[in-house]
Design an enzyme around this catalytic site. Structure first.
Site, PDB file in Angstrom:
ATOM      1  N   ASP A  37      39.882  51.483  41.488  1.00 14.88           N
ATOM      2  CA  ASP A  37      39.939  52.613  42.095  1.00 14.88           C
ATOM      3  C   ASP A  37      41.645  52.900  42.696  1.00 14.88           C
ATOM      4  O   ASP A  37      41.879  53.968  42.617  1.00 14.88           O
ATOM      5  CB  ASP A  37      38.867  52.941  43.464  1.00 14.88           C
ATOM      6  CG  ASP A  37      37.640  52.759  42.757  1.00 14.88           C
ATOM      7  OD1 ASP A  37      37.383  52.376  41.628  1.00 14.88           O
ATOM      8  OD2 ASP A  37      36.716  53.085  43.538  1.00 14.88           O
ATOM      9  N   GLU A  41      32.593  41.316  48.232  1.00 14.75           N
ATOM     10  CA  GLU A  41      33.076  42.212  47.114  1.00 14.75           C
ATOM     11  C   GLU A  41      34.319  41.656  46.438  1.00 14.75           C
ATOM     12  O   GLU A  41      34.671  41.871  45.280  1.00 14.75           O
ATOM     13  CB  GLU A  41      33.389  43.388  47.670  1.00 14.75           C
ATOM     14  CG  GLU A  41      33.619  44.673  46.833  1.00 14.75           C
ATOM     15  CD  GLU A  41      33.770  45.984  47.596  1.00 14.75           C
ATOM     16  OE1 GLU A  41      33.881  47.086  47.115  1.00 14.75           O
ATOM     17  OE2 GLU A  41      33.309  46.045  48.849  1.00 14.75           O
TER      18      GLU A  41
END
Length: 445
Positions: free
Chosen positions: A168, A412
């Site tokens: 992202d 993550e």
């Protein structure tokens, strides 16, 4: 390994909501496209029914033009922004009916995951029925990527938003975003403020975030008409990581077609197009590729008509495709081992590959895709090394991944200097890909 496998399975069990596996509780309450594919790969070893249900739920949200969206929303969850209301997908005649999704896509891991489900299913009849039911949907998605997203006929996918890459806030997007001028952005209320505030040091900065929302706003203004969007959109990138996965997915689609007795000629043409143009688009100087560490694979900006020369983990993902020669891969391996990507410089906690070159000014050890170690990209590198026979180097990456999850949790992503886990706790794709690294028997296609 038994303890690690048990822990990973427990996380997938905990994050299952009855229809799909959420990436991480509280932080990501919806279904994300490539997350679900990675998760299905892990579940394919231990729970065929759950892997099938997860991908079926995702494929059922496919748009009429073939696009599989990057998010399928749970309308009961209101904490995440941008929400389903922001996307206004009903502006498009292609939007699915009675399903809330985003209006953009994500890397096409779907054919890969579907093949895993069949390959690892104890009940091959069940796996075969699943492939037969979804083959045309998978092919329609790949066709969408090679037509709507590739009017250049290059066999390489154009992304229209950084979120479509899956990486992202990568440094790759800094320059393309800097060229975007916001002309009109409606006011918005970020209902995710508490989570964003906690993650402020590791997420996209505010100005770039506004530009990301502005790109979505432009899509909405054009009613998601991709021909109109493509002709005048301010962000159009041929993306190395996306196109690499697209190529691998096509090879898996051929394998699926062979299993169920479908013709493969059209897919083979897509594969040939990618093979023809991959080096042309992603190498700034093919002749000098093996002579300098500066000559890596880079994204190509179709607006500026130039390469985006940012040294990130995406530069190494082509090793996953099988498109590279053994000689080129040998040079890749040298760069991974002795350049600024975490090994032999005393800087990194483990020799896994971080998100960006540690010596570059844009490297940030704790900021999302700007430096931390991610398990999915290292998983692709591990597979690529195995494909080319670099078993020792692949083992180094696998051992590094196992050290991170054993000592720092299934997170993550990870701080490359300390190993500290960052972002979501009990992250589903980390658990799923660890399962694959433990249980895999043999190399990929």
């Amino acid at each position: 390994m038994d303890d690690l496998l048990t822990s990973a399975n427990r996380i997938l069990e905990k994050n299952w909501n009855g229809n799909y596996t959420i990436p991480a509780k509280s932080l990501y309450p919806h279904q994300w496209s490539w997350d679900s594919c990675f998760t299905a790969i892990g579940n394919s070893y231990v729970n065929t029914d759950r892997a099938i249900k997860e991908l079926q739920y995702l494929i059922n949200a496919q748009w009429k033009n073939g696009m599989i969206p990057n998010i399928v929303f749970d309308e009961k969850e209101k904490s995440y922004f941008p929400s389903t209301d922001f996307y206004e997908i009903k502006r498009s005649e292609n939007a699915p009916e009675n399903i809330s999704t985003s209006g953009i896509t994500q890397p096409p891991v779907h054919s890969i995951a579907c093949y895993y489900i069949y390959k690892n299913a104890k009940d091959k009849t069940k796996g075969l029925r699943f492939l037969e039911k979804n083959y045309q949907n998978l092919k329609k998605f790949q066709n969408y990527l090679v037509t709507n997203r590739d009017p250049e006929n290059s066999g390489l996918t154009t992304i229209l938003h950084p979120w479509e890459s899956g990486m992202d806030n990568s440094p790759i997007w800094d320059e393309p975003l800097s060229n975007i001028v916001i002309k009109d952005l409606p006011e918005f209320k970020n209902t995710d403020k508490k989570i964003v505030e906690r993650s402020k040091a590791s997420r996209t900065d505010e100005e770039d975030y506004k530009k990301l929302l502005y790109l979505l706003e432009l899509m909405k203004q054009n009613n998601y008409d991709e021909k109109k969007i493509y002709s005048k959109f301010p962000f159009k990138i041929k993306d190395v990581l996306f196109s690499s996965i697209f190529h691998v997915a096509n090879k898996y689609l051929v394998e699926i077609a062979n299993i169920i007795g479908e013709d493969t000629k059209e897919i083979e043409r897509w594969i040939a197009q990618t093979e023809k143009n991959f080096y042309k688009y992603f190498l700034s100087d093919e002749k000098e590729f093996n002579s300098s560490e500066d000559n890596l694979f880079f994204d190509y900006d179709l607006i500026q008509k130039e390469w985006i020369k940012k040294k990130t983990v995406a530069s190494f993902i082509p090793i996953y495709t099988g498109l590279m020669s053994k000689e080129d891969v040998q040079n890749f391996v040298k760069w991974i081992k002795h350049s600024h990507f975490c090994t032999n410089n005393g800087f990194c906690h483990v020799p896994a590959v971080p998100g960006a070159d540690t010596n570059e000014p844009y490297f940030n050890k704790s900021n999302y895709w700007r430096g931390p170690i991610w398990i999915n990209t290292n998983w692709m590198l591990w597979i690529g090394l195995l494909k080319y026979g670099f078993k020792d180097e692949a083992e180094v990456i696998k051992s590094a991944v196992f050290e991170l999850v054993k000592n720092h949790g299934f997170r993550e992503y990870y701080n490359p200097t300390t190993g500290e886990g960052i972002g979501g706790n009990d992250f589903s794709w980390t658990a799923a890909l660890v399962i694959d690294m433990i249980k895999r028997n043999g190399n990929e296609i």
